[in-house]
Design an enzyme around this catalytic site. Structure first.
Site, PDB file in Angstrom:
ATOM      1  N   TRP A  87       0.818  -1.223   0.000  1.00 33.65           N
ATOM      2  CA  TRP A  87       0.000   0.000   0.000  1.00 33.65           C
ATOM      3  C   TRP A  87       0.845   1.263   0.000  1.00 33.65           C
ATOM      4  O   TRP A  87       0.437   2.291  -0.542  1.00 33.65           O
ATOM      5  CB  TRP A  87      -1.096  -0.042   1.061  1.00 33.65           C
ATOM      6  CG  TRP A  87      -0.768   0.201   2.516  1.00 33.65           C
ATOM      7  CD1 TRP A  87       0.271  -0.278   3.219  1.00 33.65           C
ATOM      8  CD2 TRP A  87      -1.579   0.973   3.435  1.00 33.65           C
ATOM      9  NE1 TRP A  87       0.187   0.122   4.528  1.00 33.65           N
ATOM     10  CE2 TRP A  87      -0.943   0.896   4.683  1.00 33.65           C
ATOM     11  CE3 TRP A  87      -2.746   1.696   3.325  1.00 33.65           C
ATOM     12  CZ2 TRP A  87      -1.462   1.525   5.825  1.00 33.65           C
ATOM     13  CZ3 TRP A  87      -3.257   2.324   4.461  1.00 33.65           C
ATOM     14  CH2 TRP A  87      -2.627   2.249   5.684  1.00 33.65           C
ATOM     15  N   ASN A 101       2.219  -8.441   0.977  1.00 35.04           N
ATOM     16  CA  ASN A 101       2.505  -7.345   1.911  1.00 35.04           C
ATOM     17  C   ASN A 101       3.780  -6.592   1.465  1.00 35.04           C
ATOM     18  O   ASN A 101       3.828  -5.360   1.423  1.00 35.04           O
ATOM     19  CB  ASN A 101       2.679  -7.969   3.306  1.00 35.04           C
ATOM     20  CG  ASN A 101       2.987  -7.018   4.447  1.00 35.04           C
ATOM     21  OD1 ASN A 101       2.619  -7.283   5.578  1.00 35.04           O
ATOM     22  ND2 ASN A 101       3.671  -5.921   4.214  1.00 35.04           N
ATOM     23  N   GLY A 109      -2.265  -3.179   7.398  1.00 39.95           N
ATOM     24  CA  GLY A 109      -1.403  -1.998   7.306  1.00 39.95           C
ATOM     25  C   GLY A 109      -1.376  -1.222   8.620  1.00 39.95           C
ATOM     26  O   GLY A 109      -0.462  -0.462   8.867  1.00 39.95           O
ATOM     27  N   ASP A 126      -0.564  -1.963  11.705  1.00 39.17           N
ATOM     28  CA  ASP A 126       0.044  -2.851  12.692  1.00 39.17           C
ATOM     29  C   ASP A 126       0.943  -2.011  13.594  1.00 39.17           C
ATOM     30  O   ASP A 126       1.964  -1.532  13.130  1.00 39.17           O
ATOM     31  CB  ASP A 126       0.815  -3.990  12.019  1.00 39.17           C
ATOM     32  CG  ASP A 126       1.675  -3.543  10.835  1.00 39.17           C
ATOM     33  OD1 ASP A 126       1.221  -2.729  10.007  1.00 39.17           O
ATOM     34  OD2 ASP A 126       2.813  -4.013  10.767  1.00 39.17           O
ATOM     35  N   GLU A 139       8.579   8.439   8.708  1.00 37.50           N
ATOM     36  CA  GLU A 139       7.525   7.465   8.403  1.00 37.50           C
ATOM     37  C   GLU A 139       6.176   7.898   8.956  1.00 37.50           C
ATOM     38  O   GLU A 139       5.121   7.648   8.374  1.00 37.50           O
ATOM     39  CB  GLU A 139       7.990   6.158   9.069  1.00 37.50           C
ATOM     40  CG  GLU A 139       7.037   5.034   9.082  1.00 37.50           C
ATOM     41  CD  GLU A 139       7.415   3.999  10.135  1.00 37.50           C
ATOM     42  OE1 GLU A 139       8.035   4.365  11.168  1.00 37.50           O
ATOM     43  OE2 GLU A 139       7.099   2.831   9.927  1.00 37.50           O
TER      44      GLU A 139
HETATM   45  O1  LIG Z   1       6.097   1.249   5.564  1.00 40.07           O
HETATM   46  C1  LIG Z   1       6.083  -0.147   5.451  1.00 40.07           C
HETATM   47  C2  LIG Z   1       5.109  -0.773   6.419  1.00 40.07           C
HETATM   48  O2  LIG Z   1       5.653  -0.589   7.738  1.00 40.07           O
HETATM   49  C3  LIG Z   1       4.862  -1.078   8.826  1.00 40.07           C
HETATM   50  O3  LIG Z   1       4.602  -2.447   8.765  1.00 40.07           O
HETATM   51  C4  LIG Z   1       5.656  -3.333   8.381  1.00 40.07           C
HETATM   52  O4  LIG Z   1       6.437  -3.690   9.502  1.00 40.07           O
HETATM   53  C5  LIG Z   1       5.967  -4.731  10.347  1.00 40.07           C
HETATM   54  C6  LIG Z   1       7.040  -5.057  11.368  1.00 40.07           C
HETATM   55  O5  LIG Z   1       8.292  -5.244  10.822  1.00 40.07           O
HETATM   56  C7  LIG Z   1       5.554  -5.966   9.528  1.00 40.07           C
HETATM   57  O6  LIG Z   1       5.109  -7.012  10.342  1.00 40.07           O
HETATM   58  C8  LIG Z   1       4.455  -5.532   8.561  1.00 40.07           C
HETATM   59  O7  LIG Z   1       3.937  -6.629   7.852  1.00 40.07           O
HETATM   60  C9  LIG Z   1       5.076  -4.525   7.629  1.00 40.07           C
HETATM   61  O8  LIG Z   1       4.130  -4.105   6.656  1.00 40.07           O
HETATM   62  C10 LIG Z   1       3.531  -0.352   8.776  1.00 40.07           C
HETATM   63  O9  LIG Z   1       2.726  -0.669   9.872  1.00 40.07           O
HETATM   64  C11 LIG Z   1       2.819  -0.645   7.459  1.00 40.07           C
HETATM   65  O10 LIG Z   1       1.606   0.069   7.387  1.00 40.07           O
HETATM   66  C12 LIG Z   1       3.711  -0.174   6.305  1.00 40.07           C
HETATM   67  O11 LIG Z   1       3.137  -0.541   5.087  1.00 40.07           O
END
Ligand SMILES: OC[C@H]1O[C@H](O[C@H]2O[C@H](CO)[C@@H](O)[C@H](O)[C@H]2O)[C@H](O)[C@@H](O)[C@@H]1O
Length: 562
Positions: free
Chosen positions: A157, A194, A304, A306, A514
């Site tokens: 996303w 993802n 997304g 998380d 971020e």
């Molecule tokens: O900007 C990238 C993504 O970062 C976060 O999530 C990511 O990190 C988590 C922990 O390492 C992982 O489990 C998750 O699947 C990843 O997408 C953020 O919360 C996301 O929204 C974002 O796309």
């Protein structure tokens, strides 16, 4: 076939080894500044069996672990090569003509943000395709733009807002390359992952592929591109409406609706955060309770968001995650939009019967959103919580008490459909948009530096006081296109707060972040399971998009106004 099975089994074996390295590293190096994702991103530089055999003694001390890592692995991220995107120009012709700002400050900054695409553009190194058993990185045919820092690979996303920015930067080929990589993943796995890592193959992320295609088509008029990706859009739609994600629910008038939820195909710790997930699950005793928790954690990652109190029965206890029992407002908004987009593309390429089917599908989902998720007292759309006791056989019965009345930015995301009519009837009329806008204004989400994710400060990163670029953008675009002058003004006000806070933080830290803390101008965000990251793909994209939409006149202050 046998080759594919061999590939899957060597990828599982590598991931198994890297997770053991991750646990060993935690023991040897200690928890301070420990990032579990680093270890599952390490490319293997030697034979796997040799690295496996040497691991036991490596966990004994910091020195032994450091020597082990240097001997058997290459640096994390070294399998992605920095590239100079050929369509990058330092100041493209027609770039942000309405951005000036006092003393040219805003324009100078916009050009710096634009130049960050060069830092974030990557290509997968040839060794990844040659020796896939040594990399958790997945081979992709074209160049990508990564979010930045620990997020070394392309994300689903995030790419929508990266593309919005690339289009402002006139980097049409890079934008198309990103989409073609995501389409490559759909062709291979049946959905967009993802992110492009073997440990992300069990889940997707908020589905915005059709939206990326629509934006690129609008900017370039490239119908050949639409034709090329169209079959993958249909495939992705099936994934999100299949049994895995679909929920049938009967409204108060006896009408049955179909809506979707997040649901990962996983009930183990997330490899990139395994040490964290295992520690959390150690509070539970039975294996089945642990597996349920792992499933809910991975499903929250698919959302997304998380992590967030949005998915928790008790906002202070992560073991109470119930993601798969929630029908989310934003997910269904994105799918409704996907259905409209597919109808538009089908018409463009002459597939009229398909256009009709998808136009009907989007109208049906629209009705479902209004009937199941809309709350007329609060003038917001609310996530719907299904019973968690597993008693339902097939069709759930709607109950007013099951709408989650807590305030989240996602309660306002359907406004975004205002921005994308594509010849369809408006999702809702101007008067309703105005009521929703007033509800947003008094919700407690609007702060000096933007819109907060929620109103509760839980320490989770998708909660108060964090503001995220994608959420600002979705809401601003929705307000801007609602047809009312007042909403337009409000949209510009939110965008101005967001631009100022990004600018001030950039000036004081030298980086784009971020997420940001919306309580004060110039503050980056925090909380969550990993250290705040910089770079940053979607933040850059949203800044360029806001500057493009609203401009920045000579006399408008860009610093924080005290
Ligand atoms: O900007 C990238 C993504 O970062 C976060 O999530 C990511 O990190 C988590 C922990 O390492 C992982 O489990 C998750 O699947 C990843 O997408 C953020 O919360 C996301 O929204 C974002 O796309």
């Amino acid at each position: 076939d046998t080759d594919a099975e061999e590939g899957r089994s060597s990828s599982r074996a590598l991931l198994g080894l890297l997770q053991r390295v991750q646990s060993g590293a935690l023991r040897a190096l200690g928890p301070a500044n420990f990032d579990p994702k680093l270890y599952v991103d390490l490319p293997l530089a030697a034979d796997r069996a040799a690295a496996e055999a040497a691991l036991a003694s490596a966990s004994a001390s910091r020195e032994a672990m450091e020597a082990y890592l240097a001997r058997y692995f290459a640096a994390a991220g070294s399998d992605l090569v920095a590239v100079d995107p050929p369509d990058f120009e330092p100041e493209p012709r027609g770039f942000l003509p309405r951005v000036v700002g006092p003393g040219g400050e805003a324009r100078a900054w916009a050009l710096e943000v634009h130049a960050l695409w060069k830092d974030l553009a990557r290509e997968v190194a040839p060794d990844v395709a040659v020796r896939p058993g040594r990399h958790t990185l997945l081979p992709l045919p074209r160049r990508v733009v990564v979010p930045g820092s620990r997020f070394r690979e392309v994300y689903y996303w995030d790419s929508y807002w990266v593309i919005r920015g690339l289009l402002v930067s006139k980097m049409y080929d890079t934008a198309k390359d990103i989409v073609l990589n995501l389409v490559f993943l759909v062709e291979k796995y049946g959905f967009v992952l993802n992110g492009a890592r073997s440990y992300y193959t069990n889940r997707s992320q908020p589905p915005l592929l059709s939206s990326m295609v629509l934006e690129i088509y609008t900017a370039t008029g490239d119908l050949g591109f639409v034709r090329r990706v169209f079959p993958s859009l249909l495939k992705e739609h099936s994934f999100w409406t299949s049994e895995l994600h679909n929920v049938a629910i009967m409204d108060s008038h006896g009408l049955v609706h179909n809506l979707s939820r997040y649901q990962a195909m996983w009930n183990k710790p997330r490899p990139e955060s395994a040490t964290i997930d295992e520690e959390l699950a150690s509070k539970l005793t039975s294996t089945s309770a642990k597996e349920k928790l792992y499933h809910e954690i991975a499903s929250a990652a698919e959302s997304g968001w998380d992590f967030s109190s949005r998915w928790m029965s008790n906002s202070t206890d992560m073991t109470t995650l119930v993601t798969t029992f929630i029908i989310p407002v934003d997910l269904n908004t994105f799918i409704c939009k996907m259905e409209r987009d597919i109808a538009v593309f089908a018409k463009l390429i002459g597939e009229n019967a398909t256009a009709e089917i998808f136009s009907e599908a989007s109208k049906a989902r629209h009705k479902a959103i209004e009937s199941i998720l809309w709350n007329s007292e609060m003038e917001q759309w609310l996530d719907y919580w299904l019973p968690t006791d597993g008693n339902c056989q097939g069709i759930y019965q709607w109950e007013s008490k099951s709408q989650n009345r807590n305030i989240f930015a996602s309660n306002f995301i359907p406004l975004w459909l205002n921005a994308h009519n594509s010849g369809f009837a408006r999702f809702f009329d101007e008067a309703k948009s105005m009521r929703v806008m007033r509800s947003l204004w008094t919700s407690g989400l609007v702060h000096p530096a933007g819109i907060a994710t929620s109103v509760s400060n839980t320490g989770q990163q998708w909660d108060f006081p964090n503001g995220w670029a994608p959420l600002q953008h979705l809401i601003v675009e929705g307000l801007l296109n609602s047809g009312s002058a007042e909403a337009k003004k409000f949209a510009e006000d939110i965008a101005t707060r967001w631009v100022r806070t990004n600018y001030a933080a950039y000036k004081s830290t030298g980086a784009m972040h971020e997420k940001y803390d919306v309580e004060a101008c110039g503050k980056s965000g925090g909380g969550g399971e990993y250290k705040p990251q910089t770079g940053f793909g979607w933040s850059n994209g949203v800044i360029l998009s806001f500057l493009d939409e609203f401009g920045w006149p000579e006399d408008k202050e860009i610093g924080c106004s005290s």
